[in-house]
Design an enzyme around this catalytic site. Structure first.
Site, short mmCIF file in Angstrom:
data_model
loop_
_atom_site.label_atom_id
_atom_site.label_comp_id
_atom_site.label_asym_id
_atom_site.label_seq_id
_atom_site.Cartn_x
_atom_site.Cartn_y
_atom_site.Cartn_z
CD GLU A 152 36.73 52.74 31.32
OE1 GLU A 152 35.83 53.17 30.77
OE2 GLU A 152 37.16 52.91 32.65
NE ARG A 155 42.10 51.29 40.26
CZ ARG A 155 42.21 51.88 41.36
NH1 ARG A 155 43.52 51.86 41.77
NH2 ARG A 155 41.06 52.81 41.88
CB CYS A 264 45.46 45.07 31.66
SG CYS A 264 43.65 45.26 31.32
P1 NAD Z 1 36.68 39.95 28.42
O1 NAD Z 1 37.81 39.20 27.67
O2 NAD Z 1 36.47 39.95 29.72
O3 NAD Z 1 35.45 40.33 27.58
C1 NAD Z 1 35.32 40.22 26.22
C2 NAD Z 1 33.78 39.91 25.87
O4 NAD Z 1 33.51 40.17 24.56
C3 NAD Z 1 33.73 38.46 25.89
O5 NAD Z 1 32.45 38.28 26.90
C4 NAD Z 1 33.31 38.03 24.50
O6 NAD Z 1 32.56 36.99 24.43
C5 NAD Z 1 32.76 39.14 23.74
N1 NAD Z 1 33.02 39.11 22.49
C6 NAD Z 1 34.06 38.85 21.64
N2 NAD Z 1 33.78 38.86 20.46
C7 NAD Z 1 32.64 39.36 20.30
C8 NAD Z 1 31.52 39.72 19.22
N3 NAD Z 1 32.12 39.34 18.06
N4 NAD Z 1 30.43 40.20 19.39
C9 NAD Z 1 29.93 40.23 20.54
N5 NAD Z 1 30.91 39.91 21.91
C10 NAD Z 1 32.16 39.48 21.56
O7 NAD Z 1 37.29 41.63 28.22
P2 NAD Z 1 37.86 42.61 29.28
O8 NAD Z 1 38.74 42.27 30.29
O9 NAD Z 1 36.37 43.38 29.55
O10 NAD Z 1 38.64 43.45 28.17
C11 NAD Z 1 38.16 44.37 26.95
C12 NAD Z 1 38.84 45.24 26.57
O11 NAD Z 1 39.10 46.38 27.39
C13 NAD Z 1 40.49 44.72 26.10
O12 NAD Z 1 40.90 45.53 25.00
C14 NAD Z 1 41.01 45.16 27.39
O13 NAD Z 1 42.64 45.43 27.32
C15 NAD Z 1 40.59 46.48 27.80
N6 NAD Z 1 40.75 46.96 29.33
C16 NAD Z 1 40.29 46.05 30.12
C17 NAD Z 1 40.31 46.31 31.72
C18 NAD Z 1 40.22 45.29 32.68
O14 NAD Z 1 40.35 45.30 33.74
N7 NAD Z 1 39.82 43.98 32.22
C19 NAD Z 1 40.62 47.68 31.81
C20 NAD Z 1 40.69 48.51 30.92
C21 NAD Z 1 40.70 48.31 29.63
#
Ligand code: NAD
Length: 434
Positions: A152, A155, A264
Site C-alpha cells: 500500500e 500517505r 514508515c
Molecule cells: P497501525 O499500527 O496504525 O495499526 C495496526 C493495527 O493492527 C492495530 O490496530 C493493531 O491493534 C492491529 N493488530 C495487530 N495485531 C493484530 C492481530 N493479530 N489481529 C488483529 N489486529 C491486529 O499500522 P498502520 O500504520 O496501518 O500500518 C500497517 C502496515 O502498513 C505497516 O506494515 C506499515 O508499514 C504499512 N503502511 C503504513 C502506511 C501509513 O501511512 N501508516 C502507509 C503504507 C503502508
C-alpha cells in the site's frame, strides 16, 4: 466478493472503507476490542481527514462495512483476507518485527473454510509473503488458498484520496486465479485508468521498500544541500525549485527540513538495509540516508542551542506542530517530539501546540506545557519553533505575536516564511538552508 481486513490502523481502516466505497461487503477485524467498540460507534481511532464521514456512511447507510474482534467469525465465506497489521522496527535491531503478520497468518490458517486469497498489504521484507504461504500450508491444503503481495502506498493526511486515486497498484502473485481476483477487486480503479503493475511476489515486496527508500533519499539529499547553502550563502529553496523543474528529477520530496520521521520511512529504510545485509548485498546509499537523517534533528537542536550560547535553561520555547507531518495526529518518530524533548532535557520550558497531535504527544512528552491555541503557546516565549507545516501556521500574524513574545526569535524548520520580511519586523530568523 466478501473481504476481510485484519488490522484497523491507517492502512487497514482506510482500505476497508475504500473497498466498501467500491461496493464490496467488507469486515474490518482488530484484536483491540476498545478500538472495535469505538469504531462501531462511528469513532475513528486516529485523525485522518474524511475518514469518520466515510465510516459512518458505510456503517449506517450502505451497511457494507462491519467490524469485529473475531477473525474466526469474520472469515466465514471470505473470498479475500488482507493482512494490514503493523510491522514496526524490532526494539534493538533494524529488522522489521513480523510477529503480528505471522500470528495473523496462523490465525487465518485456522479459519480457512473455503478457497480464499490471503493478501499481504502491510509493508513486509522480501520473502515474507512466501513465509505466510508456508505457515498457512502447514494447516491448509494448497488448493484452498493462494498468497499475494499488494503493498500500500497511501500517505497519512491524504489517505482516502491516495487510496482512491493511486499512482499505481502493485500486485505480486504467481498464478492466474489470484491475478483475476485482484484485478476484479481493483476494477473500479482500473476503469479510472490507474496503472496496474503485475509482477512477482518478490518484486512487489521490493517495490514498496525501494519506493520509500528513494523518497527518503531525496529528502536526505536536499537536507545536505541545504547545509552547504547555509555555509556558502546559497538558498536551498531556489536550488530545489530549479532542480525540481527538471522533469527527470521532479519537485516532490525536495523540501529541506528537520529530517523525515513518521511511522514508515525511518523503519522502512532500516528494514531495507537489514534485508540487503542478510543477502550480502551493498545498499550503502540507504545506509548513508539513514545515518544522515538520524543526525538531522540533533543538528537542528545544536543550531537552536548555538543561538542561546548553549544555555537554554529557563528559556521558553513555543513548538508549533508535533505530528510528523500536517493533517495527521501521528507522532511516531516525529522530529518535533525529539526537538521538544532535547530542549526540555537541557532545562528549557517547552510550550507546544498542534491542531491534532497533542493527545498522542502527551503520552510520550508528559512534562511539557500544551496550549489550546497558537496565541497561548507563543505567549511569553523567547522563541517560536515552527516544526510542522500545518496550514494554520502558514499565515501567522507576527506583528501581534511580537507583542506577546518575550524575545523575538523564529526557527522556521519548514521554510514557510521569508527571512527579509521577518527581519524587517525585527525578528531574528533562522530558516533551513538559506
Ligand atoms: P497501525 O499500527 O496504525 O495499526 C495496526 C493495527 O493492527 C492495530 O490496530 C493493531 O491493534 C492491529 N493488530 C495487530 N495485531 C493484530 C492481530 N493479530 N489481529 C488483529 N489486529 C491486529 O499500522 P498502520 O500504520 O496501518 O500500518 C500497517 C502496515 O502498513 C505497516 O506494515 C506499515 O508499514 C504499512 N503502511 C503504513 C502506511 C501509513 O501511512 N501508516 C502507509 C503504507 C503502508
Amino acid at each position: 466478493m466478501k473481504l476481510v481486513i485484519v488490522g484497523t490502523g491507517y492502512v487497514g481502516l482506510v482500505s476497508g472503507l475504500c473497498f466498501a466505497e467500491f461496493g464490496f461487503e467488507t469486515i474490518c477485524v482488530d484484536k483491540d476490542n476498545v478500538r472495535i467498540d469505538n469504531l462501531k460507534k462511528g469513532i475513528c481511532p486516529f485523525f485522518e481527514p474524511g475518514l469518520e464521514i466515510l465510516l459512518n456512511k458505510h456503517l449506517e447507510k450502505t451497511k457494507l462495512l462491519s467490524l469485529s474482534s473475531s477473525l474466526s467469525e469474520s472469515m466465514v465465506g471470505a473470498d479475500i483476507v488482507f493482512i494490514t497489521v503493523g510491522t514496526p522496527a524490532k526494539r534493538l535491531e533494524d529488522d522489521a518485527d513480523l510477529r503480528a503478520v505471522y500470528n495473523v497468518a496462523d490465525e487465518i490458517a485456522n479459519n480457512i473454510n473455503k478457497y480464499c486469497l490471503v493478501v499481504t498489504k502491510s509493508t513486509v521484507p522480501v520473502g515474507t509473503t512466501r513465509e505466510v504461504n508456508k505457515i498457512i500450508s502447514k494447516k491448509v491444503k494448497k488448493e484452498k488458498f493462494d498468497t499475494v503481495s499488494n503493498p500500500e502506498f497511501l500517505r497519512e493526511g491524504s489517505a482516502l484520496n491516495d487510496f482512491m486515486h493511486p499512482d499505481r497498484i502493485v500486485i505480486g502473485c504467481d498464478n492466474i486465479k489470484s491475478e483475476k481476483m485482484m484485478r476484479e477487486l481493483y476494477r473500479p480503479l482500473y476503469l479510472l485508468e490507474t496503472p496496474i503493475v503485475l509482477t512477482s511476489i518478490e518484486s512487489a515486496e521490493i517495490i514498496k521498500y525501494a519506493s520509500n527508500s528513494f523518497l527518503a533519499t531525496k529528502i536526505a539529499f536536499i537536507n545536505q544541500v541545504a547545509d552547504l547553502c547555509e555555509v556558502v550563502g546559497g538558498n536551498v529553496q531556489d536550488v530545489a525549485k530549479a532542480m525540481g523543474l527538471d522533469k527527470r528529477i521532479g519537485s516532490k520530496f525536495l523540501h529541506a527540513g528537520p529530517g523525515f520521521g513518521g511511522s514508515c520511512f525511518p523503519k522502512d529504510i532500516k528494514a531495507f538495509i537489514s534485508t540487503a545485509k542478510k543477502f550480502n548485498v551493498d545498499l550503502s546509499i540507504i545506509d548513508s540516508v539513514n545515518y544522515s537523517n538520524k543526525k538531522r534533528p540533533e543538528e537542528i537542536v545544536s543550531k537552536i542551542l548555538k543561538h542561546f550560547n548553549n544555555n537554554v535553561k529557563d528559556k521558553i520555547f513555543s513548538i508549533l506542530g508535533l505530528s510528523f507531518k500536517p493533517n495527521t495526529d501521528d507522532i511516531r518518530d516525529s522530529t518535533s517530539i525529539f526537538i521538544a524533548d532535547s530542549l526540555y532535557k537541557k532545562g528549557a520550558i517547552i510550550k507546544a501546540y498542534d491542531p491534532q497531535g497533542m493527545k498522542n504527544a502527551k503520552i510520550v512528552l508528559p512534562n511539557i506545557q500544551y496550549s489550546l491555541s497558537i496565541d497561548e503557546s507563543c505567549f511569553g516565549v523567547d522563541a517560536i519553533i515552527i516544526a510542522t507545516e500545518w496550514n494554520e501556521f502558514r499565515a501567522l500574524n507576527f506583528k501581534l505575536l511580537k507583542e506577546k513574545m518575550k524575545d523575538h526569535v523564529i526557527f522556521d524548520l519548514r521554510n514557510i516564511y521569508n527571512k527579509d520580511e521577518l527581519t524587517n519586523l525585527e525578528f531574528v530568523y533562522y530558516g533551513i538552508g538559506k
